[in-house]
Design an enzyme around this catalytic site. Sequence first.
Site, PDB file in Angstrom:
ATOM      1  N   GLU A  41       0.833  -1.205   0.000  1.00 44.91           N
ATOM      2  CA  GLU A  41       0.000   0.000   0.000  1.00 44.91           C
ATOM      3  C   GLU A  41       0.870   1.259   0.000  1.00 44.91           C
ATOM      4  O   GLU A  41       1.847   1.353   0.727  1.00 44.91           O
ATOM      5  CB  GLU A  41      -0.898   0.002   1.241  1.00 44.91           C
ATOM      6  CG  GLU A  41      -1.799   1.226   1.355  1.00 44.91           C
ATOM      7  CD  GLU A  41      -2.582   1.273   2.661  1.00 44.91           C
ATOM      8  OE1 GLU A  41      -3.622   1.923   2.676  1.00 44.91           O
ATOM      9  OE2 GLU A  41      -2.126   0.654   3.658  1.00 44.91           O
ATOM     10  N   LYS A 117      -9.760   2.315  -2.259  1.00 45.77           N
ATOM     11  CA  LYS A 117      -9.947   1.808  -0.903  1.00 45.77           C
ATOM     12  C   LYS A 117     -11.264   2.310  -0.316  1.00 45.77           C
ATOM     13  O   LYS A 117     -11.544   3.509  -0.291  1.00 45.77           O
ATOM     14  CB  LYS A 117      -8.777   2.263  -0.036  1.00 45.77           C
ATOM     15  CG  LYS A 117      -8.773   1.731   1.385  1.00 45.77           C
ATOM     16  CD  LYS A 117      -7.507   2.230   2.090  1.00 45.77           C
ATOM     17  CE  LYS A 117      -7.387   1.721   3.501  1.00 45.77           C
ATOM     18  NZ  LYS A 117      -6.146   2.225   4.157  1.00 45.77           N
ATOM     19  N   CYS A 158      -5.501  -2.844   2.940  1.00 47.29           N
ATOM     20  CA  CYS A 158      -5.169  -2.580   4.340  1.00 47.29           C
ATOM     21  C   CYS A 158      -6.366  -2.621   5.292  1.00 47.29           C
ATOM     22  O   CYS A 158      -6.849  -3.688   5.634  1.00 47.29           O
ATOM     23  CB  CYS A 158      -4.409  -1.259   4.440  1.00 47.29           C
ATOM     24  SG  CYS A 158      -3.429  -1.101   5.971  1.00 47.29           S
TER      25      CYS A 158
END
Length: 276
Positions: A41, A117, A158
């Site tokens: 990431e 995300k 994440c």
Amino acid sequence: MRMSVIQMSPGADKAQNIAQARALIEGAIAADKPDLIALPEMWACLGGSREQKFAAAETLPASGEMGGPAYEFLRQMAETNGIHIHGGSIGELAGDRLYNTSLVFSPVGVELARYRKIHLFDITTPDGQGYRESATYGAGEDVVTCHAGGTHIGLAICYDLRFPELFLALRRKNVDLIVLPAAFTLQTGKDHWEVLLRARAIETQCWLAAPACTGIHHDADGEARVTYGHSMIVDPWGHVVAKASDGIGWATARIDKAFTARVRANMPVLEHRKLA
């Protein structure tokens, strides 16, 4: 399919980060000959000021157009080496907003997927450090998958790891492999990282590949932030089949779809599911 997850120690210097990513990708290719490589990431710019984040971010091109330095690096690494590249995530500039965005490229350098995300990291860690991702980044909305050869891949990033409903949505799209680039904090990672990865693999009966950042970077005020690393690949039974050591490097494993099919046939949890 053979897959390598790259473990990096990036900072706010984009050019240095690209050089580090290139060396690690080339090392993994020479040593392990993977068909798919995934980066962590925000590997192109981790930490730094808001201004540095905006300066490092890139406006993503329309199909067939040239992109920025990180975009073109990923595309060219895929095309030059004839492999699939999952570009971890980079900062995407969209108007006056940034997004934490994953990109996937084919072995001929064609972009296959973009994923923004969904779940933003707005938390306080046990040591009192605060993180407010939503102060800089917008949230995505779409569940995204793509195909890499004969492997159907789901995309997450994440903090998404803590929301099993996203992983169930990906499983319902019949993915074989979920790739989750991360920059997990040391404070949360040491207690939750492997536990959650194994849980998501067991629940979804998917392979989980998690390339991660490791080491120290600094925020806008110069405060040191430590990422946990421990990049790994987990099989659909929840076994960790490959894990990176401390420091930069990579881990490689074979994604075995026949094993996935056996796990799902013997314990058809998706068919047994009663609640949404």
